[in-house]
Design a protein around this motif. Structure first.
Motif, PDB file in Angstrom:
ATOM      1  N   TRP A  87       6.264  -3.065 -18.639  1.00 37.99           N
ATOM      2  CA  TRP A  87       6.882  -2.567 -17.306  1.00 37.99           C
ATOM      3  C   TRP A  87       6.321  -1.458 -16.712  1.00 37.99           C
ATOM      4  O   TRP A  87       6.489  -1.430 -15.309  1.00 37.99           O
ATOM      5  N   LYS A  88       5.455  -0.626 -17.347  1.00 38.18           N
ATOM      6  CA  LYS A  88       4.893   0.446 -16.665  1.00 38.18           C
ATOM      7  C   LYS A  88       3.878  -0.024 -15.508  1.00 38.18           C
ATOM      8  O   LYS A  88       3.709   0.870 -14.687  1.00 38.18           O
ATOM      9  N   TRP A  89       3.425  -1.277 -15.661  1.00 38.10           N
ATOM     10  CA  TRP A  89       2.661  -1.916 -14.492  1.00 38.10           C
ATOM     11  C   TRP A  89       3.403  -1.914 -13.215  1.00 38.10           C
ATOM     12  O   TRP A  89       2.697  -2.051 -12.029  1.00 38.10           O
ATOM     13  N   VAL A  90       4.663  -2.099 -13.151  1.00 40.55           N
ATOM     14  CA  VAL A  90       5.581  -1.944 -11.776  1.00 40.55           C
ATOM     15  C   VAL A  90       5.116  -0.651 -11.114  1.00 40.55           C
ATOM     16  O   VAL A  90       4.910  -0.716  -9.839  1.00 40.55           O
ATOM     17  N   GLY A  91       5.412   0.390 -12.035  1.00 43.13           N
ATOM     18  CA  GLY A  91       5.078   1.622 -11.370  1.00 43.13           C
ATOM     19  C   GLY A  91       3.576   1.892 -10.734  1.00 43.13           C
ATOM     20  O   GLY A  91       3.362   2.332  -9.784  1.00 43.13           O
ATOM     21  N   ARG A  92       2.746   1.490 -11.925  1.00 45.61           N
ATOM     22  CA  ARG A  92       1.235   1.496 -11.347  1.00 45.61           C
ATOM     23  C   ARG A  92       1.057   0.813 -10.143  1.00 45.61           C
ATOM     24  O   ARG A  92       0.132   1.100  -9.278  1.00 45.61           O
ATOM     25  N   ILE A  93       1.417  -0.402 -10.157  1.00 43.18           N
ATOM     26  CA  ILE A  93       1.178  -1.260  -8.839  1.00 43.18           C
ATOM     27  C   ILE A  93       1.582  -0.571  -7.606  1.00 43.18           C
ATOM     28  O   ILE A  93       1.061  -0.418  -6.535  1.00 43.18           O
ATOM     29  N   GLY A  94       2.777  -0.078  -7.843  1.00 43.49           N
ATOM     30  CA  GLY A  94       3.493   0.683  -6.891  1.00 43.49           C
ATOM     31  C   GLY A  94       2.481   1.838  -6.192  1.00 43.49           C
ATOM     32  O   GLY A  94       2.513   2.130  -5.136  1.00 43.49           O
ATOM     33  N   VAL A  95       2.088   2.427  -7.146  1.00 39.23           N
ATOM     34  CA  VAL A  95       1.123   3.946  -6.766  1.00 39.23           C
ATOM     35  C   VAL A  95       0.067   3.242  -5.906  1.00 39.23           C
ATOM     36  O   VAL A  95      -0.481   3.726  -5.080  1.00 39.23           O
ATOM     37  N   LEU A  96      -0.617   2.182  -6.668  1.00 40.02           N
ATOM     38  CA  LEU A  96      -1.809   1.454  -6.114  1.00 40.02           C
ATOM     39  C   LEU A  96      -1.320   0.940  -4.274  1.00 40.02           C
ATOM     40  O   LEU A  96      -2.198   1.279  -3.515  1.00 40.02           O
ATOM     41  N   THR A  97      -0.235   0.455  -4.183  1.00 42.57           N
ATOM     42  CA  THR A  97       0.377   0.108  -3.032  1.00 42.57           C
ATOM     43  C   THR A  97       0.510   1.160  -2.235  1.00 42.57           C
ATOM     44  O   THR A  97      -0.101   0.921  -0.780  1.00 42.57           O
ATOM     45  N   GLY A  98       0.965   2.253  -2.503  1.00 40.74           N
ATOM     46  CA  GLY A  98       1.182   3.345  -1.715  1.00 40.74           C
ATOM     47  C   GLY A  98      -0.003   4.166  -1.005  1.00 40.74           C
ATOM     48  O   GLY A  98      -0.366   4.370  -0.055  1.00 40.74           O
ATOM     49  N   PHE A  99      -1.008   4.104  -1.971  1.00 42.34           N
ATOM     50  CA  PHE A  99      -2.510   4.776  -1.838  1.00 42.34           C
ATOM     51  C   PHE A  99      -3.043   3.654  -0.600  1.00 42.34           C
ATOM     52  O   PHE A  99      -3.610   4.161   0.177  1.00 42.34           O
TER      53      PHE A  99
END
Ligand code: PFF
Length: 455
Positions: A87-99
């Motif tokens: 599930w940690k990937w949800v956070g990581r994809i979110g960070v990339l999206t924000g970037f």
């Protein structure tokens, strides 16, 4: 007792305004009108409202409860709530999206600075609609001017994020948000009374359902996620700072209502104004930058000082609305790098600012100098916008709804919705039903149905 009540109200307002500061931005005043124009008007707005109520609200409540319960920014929230899982990937994809969003969003935010300068130096005076079209084209395709503004805007965001002047921002938003609202109302009155404005009002109010196709659904869903700052953990990160007695459902309702109202008001300025001077509603990203200077000229040209003051004010407020959003985007990435890679906050922020300026340059040039370089028929700017808004945010929203609806213990969800049983929480069964079934099915359906047209 009275003092207690006031203190409570003060903090609630602060929470709502900080979240609304992230939600209200260029998405409402720049993106919403041109997406509405591209997708045929009133029918798009109805689908959009459906997406806000059915998907936006429940997913915002989800993000809030994930953030508050984990007491962590989105980069760490999932590892806290679901340790040892993917599930940690949800956070990581979110960070990339924000970037990625920050990179192209800052290009447009930079344009607002150019328009403040133009308005303040009285460059709008005496210009016609065609002049505004030409001058926007010349500016946005200029190889260096938008790049300077892009860098200035990102550096301003950087400075605030590094200083961490949250209190300053909060105070600032309390003043600027109502000012933006009042100014929007004044402009609505001016726009709807322009000659020929009724065609624009009709465009906004009379739905033509023959225009509703899969692209309208994808556009409306993406716009709802973008405008409400959902799908990448931004509001979840803010919610990790909420107090134990913040009513999550009510806060989500207020933020969504403010955000939607600002978008609709922007529509009631742009379309009557555009139709009144014969500008096509599907002009795209330049729409606000062409129609608004024109409204100022048409409505107040007879009183030049008033035209000047109102136009400067408008672009200042637009820049402020944009910066409260870029701060929230920057914060998500900076907090992640700071926490996960043990960088100092300053180093992390510098890395984010530097890389976003670098990527932003490609986005900006793709609207002029490097127009001919495309992928899937889109330049870098359009590609970033499409990939983040129409794919990554809805995909993030899909995962968030599955996480809350299926994975997270119902006890946690209930506790967060009812503030440990102190609130009624009558929405709980509806919320779970939407998060479990409606949102995942609707988002998957729209995504799967529409991504075919990429080929
Ligand atoms: N909601 C912002 C706007 O409408 O301008 C843009 C945005 C901010 C999107 C923060 C996503 C986000 F996480």
């Amino acid at each position: 007792m009275a003092a207690n009540n006031r203190a409570n109200f003060g903090s609630k307002l602060g929470i709502i305004l900080a979240s609304a500061g992230s939600a209200v931005g260029l998405g409402n005043i720049w993106r919403f009108p041109y997406e509405t124009g591209n997708h045929g008007g009133a029918a798009f707005i109805l689908v959009y409202l459906g997406c806000v109520i059915l998907l936006g609200l429940p997913i915002m409540i989800s993000e809030f409860l994930i953030g508050r319960h984990s007491q962590a920014s989105t980069g760490g929230a999932y590892s806290t709530l679901a340790p040892g899982t993917q599930w940690k990937w949800v956070g990581r994809i979110g960070v990339l999206t924000g970037f990625l969003i920050l990179s192209y969003y800052s290009v447009v935010a930079g344009w607002t600075l150019e328009y403040i300068l133009q308005a303040a130096t009285n460059s709008f005076a005496g210009k016609s609609a065609n002049d505004f079209i030409a001058s926007f084209g010349a500016f946005s395709s200029n190889p260096w001017r938008p790049l300077v503004w892009l860098a200035v805007f990102l550096l301003a965001t950087h400075f605030i994020v590094v200083k961490g002047v949250e209190k300053g921002i909060e105070k600032y938003s309390k003043l600027m948000m109502p000012a933006l609202f009042v100014l929007l109302l004044i402009l609505v009155v001016c726009a709807v009374t322009l000659p020929g404005a009724n065609k624009g009002i009709e465009f906004l109010l009379a739905p033509d359902f023959s225009k509703v196709n899969g692209k309208v659904f994808l556009g409306a869903m993406g716009q709802a996620f973008f405008s409400l700052s959902l799908g990448m953990g931004c509001l979840g990160t803010y919610a990790s700072y909420f107090g134990k007695n913040t009513n999550l459902a009510k806060t989500a309702l207020s933020v969504s209502a403010i955000d939607t109202m600002v978008a609709i008001l922007a529509g009631f300025i742009i379309f009557p104004a555009a139709f009144s001077v014969g500008i096509q509603p599907d002009t795209g990203p330049s729409l606000v930058f062409i129609t608004l200077p024109n409204v100022f000229q048409q409505a107040f040209g007879g009183i030049p000082v008033l035209a000047l003051i109102l136009s400067v004010m408008f672009y200042v407020l637009l820049a402020v609305a944009a910066i409260t959003s870029t701060i929230s985007l920057h914060e998500v990435v900076t907090a992640y790098l700071h926490e996960q890679f043990k960088m100092t906050r300053k180093k992390a922020a510098t890395f984010v600012t530097g890389s976003c300026i670098f990527l932003g340059i490609f986005c900006s040039l793709s609207l002029g100098k490097t127009k001919e370089y495309t992928l899937f028929g889109m330049g870098t700017f359009d590609l970033f916008d499409f990939a983040t808004t129409k794919i990554m945010l809805p995909f993030g929203g899909l995962l968030i709804s599955i996480f809350t609806g299926w994975y997270l213990s119902k006890k946690i969800v209930k506790e967060e919705i009812t503030n440990q049983g102190t609130l009624k929480g009558s929405i709980y069964p509806y919320l779970i039903f939407i998060l479990k079934y409606i949102a995942p099915v609707a988002i998957s359906f729209i995504l799967i149905n529409e991504l075919g047209f990429l080929e």
